[in-house]
Enzyme design. Structure first.
Site, PDB file in Angstrom:
ATOM      1  N   ARG A   1       0.845  -1.203   0.000  1.00 58.12           N
ATOM      2  CA  ARG A   1       0.000   0.000   0.000  1.00 58.12           C
ATOM      3  C   ARG A   1       0.876   1.246   0.000  1.00 58.12           C
ATOM      4  NH1 ARG A   1      -2.437   1.076   4.627  1.00 58.12           N
ATOM      5  NH2 ARG A   1      -3.821   2.615   3.720  1.00 58.12           N
TER       6      ARG A   1
ATOM      7  N   ARG B   1       0.125   6.189  18.883  1.00 59.33           N
ATOM      8  CA  ARG B   1       0.841   7.338  19.433  1.00 59.33           C
ATOM      9  C   ARG B   1       1.536   6.916  20.712  1.00 59.33           C
ATOM     10  NH1 ARG B   1      -3.416  11.826  19.220  1.00 59.33           N
ATOM     11  NH2 ARG B   1      -2.591  12.943  20.989  1.00 59.33           N
TER      12      ARG B   1
ATOM     13  N   LYS C   1       3.953  -6.725  11.794  1.00 58.97           N
ATOM     14  CA  LYS C   1       3.194  -6.992  10.560  1.00 58.97           C
ATOM     15  C   LYS C   1       3.391  -8.429  10.088  1.00 58.97           C
ATOM     16  CE  LYS C   1       1.836  -4.915   6.296  1.00 58.97           C
ATOM     17  NZ  LYS C   1       1.330  -3.677   5.772  1.00 58.97           N
TER      18      LYS C   1
HETATM   19  C1  BTN Z   1       0.483  -3.796   2.333  1.00 56.79           C
HETATM   20  O1  BTN Z   1       1.194  -2.814   2.080  1.00 56.79           O
HETATM   21  O2  BTN Z   1       0.230  -4.107   3.496  1.00 56.79           O
HETATM   22  C2  BTN Z   1      -0.090  -4.640   1.227  1.00 56.79           C
HETATM   23  C3  BTN Z   1       0.871  -5.695   0.771  1.00 56.79           C
HETATM   24  C4  BTN Z   1       0.338  -6.552  -0.350  1.00 56.79           C
HETATM   25  C5  BTN Z   1       1.383  -7.504  -0.899  1.00 56.79           C
HETATM   26  C6  BTN Z   1       0.792  -8.479  -1.875  1.00 56.79           C
HETATM   27  S1  BTN Z   1       1.889  -9.805  -2.256  1.00 56.79           S
HETATM   28  C7  BTN Z   1       0.824 -10.336  -3.519  1.00 56.79           C
HETATM   29  C8  BTN Z   1       0.334  -9.091  -4.221  1.00 56.79           C
HETATM   30  N1  BTN Z   1       1.264  -8.663  -5.224  1.00 56.79           N
HETATM   31  C9  BTN Z   1       1.830  -7.489  -4.938  1.00 56.79           C
HETATM   32  O3  BTN Z   1       2.667  -6.900  -5.636  1.00 56.79           O
HETATM   33  N2  BTN Z   1       1.339  -7.022  -3.788  1.00 56.79           N
HETATM   34  C10 BTN Z   1       0.379  -7.922  -3.216  1.00 56.79           C
END
Ligand code: BTN
Length: 331
Positions: free
Chosen positions: A126, A327, A190
Site C-alpha cells: 500500500r 501514538r 506486521k
Molecule cells: C500492504 O502494504 O500491506 C499490502 C501488501 C500486499 C502484498 C501483496 S503480495 C501479492 C500481491 N502482489 C503485490 O505486488 N502485492 C500484493
C-alpha cells in the site's frame, strides 16, 4: 531471471528437503554435468535462495522448502471454491502477482483467476511501498474479480482482511488482528497485508485485483530489509508448522466466497467481525495522510469501511485512506 528453467526446478525439488546432496548424484539424476549443477545453483542463489556449496561434498539449502503445487492446492479446496476458481496461475518468478492479473484482465482473463508466485521482483504494498518477497518463504497471492461498478467496492479490502484473520485464528494464532484498513498484525508486528487495485470506469464494469502477502517463513537476511517490525507464522508461538499449499487453499476457501457475495452483502456483512479483530480500537493514534498528520482517538469503522476518529483538532471525522500509527505516550 523471469521463470526457472526445467533443470532449476528439478534441482530445487531435490534440494527442497534441506538435506545434503552430492554434486555427482545431482548431475546423474538430472542428466547434466557437475558444472551444469553448479551454474544452476548460482542462478538459484541470485534469487535469494541460501544454498550452501560444501566443497567436495555437495549442496544443501539452509532450510527445507515447500514449493507451490497446483494439485496440492486444488485437493484442499472446498467444492464451492472449486466452482468459483476460474484458473490458477503459478509462477516461480513474477514482478508482482497483482501486476500480472491487472495486465491479464486487460487481455480478457475471466473473473476468479488466481495468481501465485514463489517470488516477486517488484512486489508492491500500500501507499507505494515495496513488498519484500523472498523465494518460497511466504504467500504472494492475487485474485481477479469483476464488479458491476466501483461504487460497490467500499470496504472490500477490509472484508478480505476479516476472513484472513478468521483463517489465521483457526490455525492457532488467536492474537492475530487487524490494523485499519487491512494490515494483518500480531503483537503490533506486521504478519501480512492486502493491496486492492481497481481498473475501469466509475460507473461501468471494473476489474478488481485483491493481492495478499502473508509472511510464513522470512529468512533472517530479509528481516533487516523490511521497513517496519515484521513477523512470520513460524515465529508466532502456538502456530503449528503450516504448509504453504494448505494455507493458499485456506485463503481461497475464505476469499473467493467473499468476492462472489460482496456486491450483495457489502462491508456491512463483515463489519461486526472486523470490529472484533480490530487491534487499535479506542487507541490514541496518528493518521498519516501523506504530508498531513492527524492526531486523535480511534472510535470505529463505518458501514463503508471508513475509519472514524475523534480528532484532537476538528472533532469526529471519517477517513477513507491513510496510514495509522499508535501514538507513543509522552513520558
Ligand atoms: C500492504 O502494504 O500491506 C499490502 C501488501 C500486499 C502484498 C501483496 S503480495 C501479492 C500481491 N502482489 C503485490 O505486488 N502485492 C500484493
Amino acid at each position: 531471471m523471469r521463470e526457472l528453467g526445467e533443470i532449476h526446478r528439478q534441482l530445487l525439488r531435490k534440494l527442497a528437503d534441506g538435506r545434503l546432496h552430492s554434486g555427482v548424484n545431482l548431475a546423474g539424476q538430472l542428466g547434466v554435468s557437475r558444472s551444469g549443477i553448479w551454474n544452476a545453483v548460482r542462478d538459484l542463489q541470485t534469487l535469494g535462495l541460501e544454498i550452501n556449496a560444501l566443497p567436495g561434498t555437495g549442496y544443501r539449502l539452509d532450510r527445507p522448502l515447500e514449493l507451490l503445487e497446483a494439485t496440492a492446492i486444488e485437493a484442499q479446496l472446498a467444492p464451492h471454491t472449486r466452482c468459483l476458481l476460474q484458473s490458477l496461475h503459478i509462477h516461480d518468478v513474477l514482478d508482482s502477482t497483482n501486476t500480472f492479473l491487472m495486465q491479464a484482465a486487460r487481455e480478457g482473463l475471466a473473473s476468479g483467476a488466481v495468481c501465485l508466485a514463489e517470488t516477486q521482483t517488484k512486489g508492491r504494498g500500500r501507499l507505494g511501498r515495496s513488498w519484500q518477497s523472498p523465494f518460497a518463504g511466504n504467500v504472494y497471492l492475487s485474485v481477479l474479480w469483476y464488479f458491476a461498478n466501483t461504487s460497490l467496492l467500499s470496504g472490500l479490502s477490509l472484508a478480505a482482511g476479516t476472513v484472513l484473520i478468521r483463517l489465521l485464528r483457526q490455525l492457532g494464532a488467536p492474537g492475530v488482528g487487524l490494523k485499519w484498513p487491512n494490515d494483518i498484525l500480531w503483537n503490533e508486528h506486521k504478519l501480512g497485508g492486502i493491496l486492492v487495485e481497481v481498473s475501469g470506469e466509475m460507473h461501468g464494469r471494473c476489474a478488481v485485483v485483491v493481492g495478499i502477502g502473508l509472511n510464513c517463513n522470512i529468512p533472517h537476511s530479509y528481516m533487516a530489509a523490511v521497513d517496519q517490525a515484521s513477523v512470520d507464522l513460524r515465529r508466532i508461538p502456538g502456530v503449528a508448522a503450516v504448509s504453504r499449499n494448505a494455507l493458499v487453499a485456506g485463503i481461497l476457501n475464505e476469499l473467493l466466497p467473499v468476492l462472489a457475495e460482496f456486491e450483495r452483502k457489502g462491508f456491512g456483512g463483515y463489519r461486526e467481525e472486523w470490529r472484533r479483530y480490530h487491534t487499535f480500537d479506542g487507541r490514541a493514534v496518528t493518521l498519516d495522510l501523506g504530508g498531513q498528520q492527524i492526531h486523535g482517538l480511534i472510535v470505529d469503522v463505518t458501514e463503508s469501511g471508513a475509519l472514524l476518529v475523534d480528532c484532537d483538532v476538528g472533532g469526529r471525522r471519517e477517513f477513507v485512506s491513510g496510514d495509522v500509527r499508535l501514538r507513543v505516550a509522552k513520558p
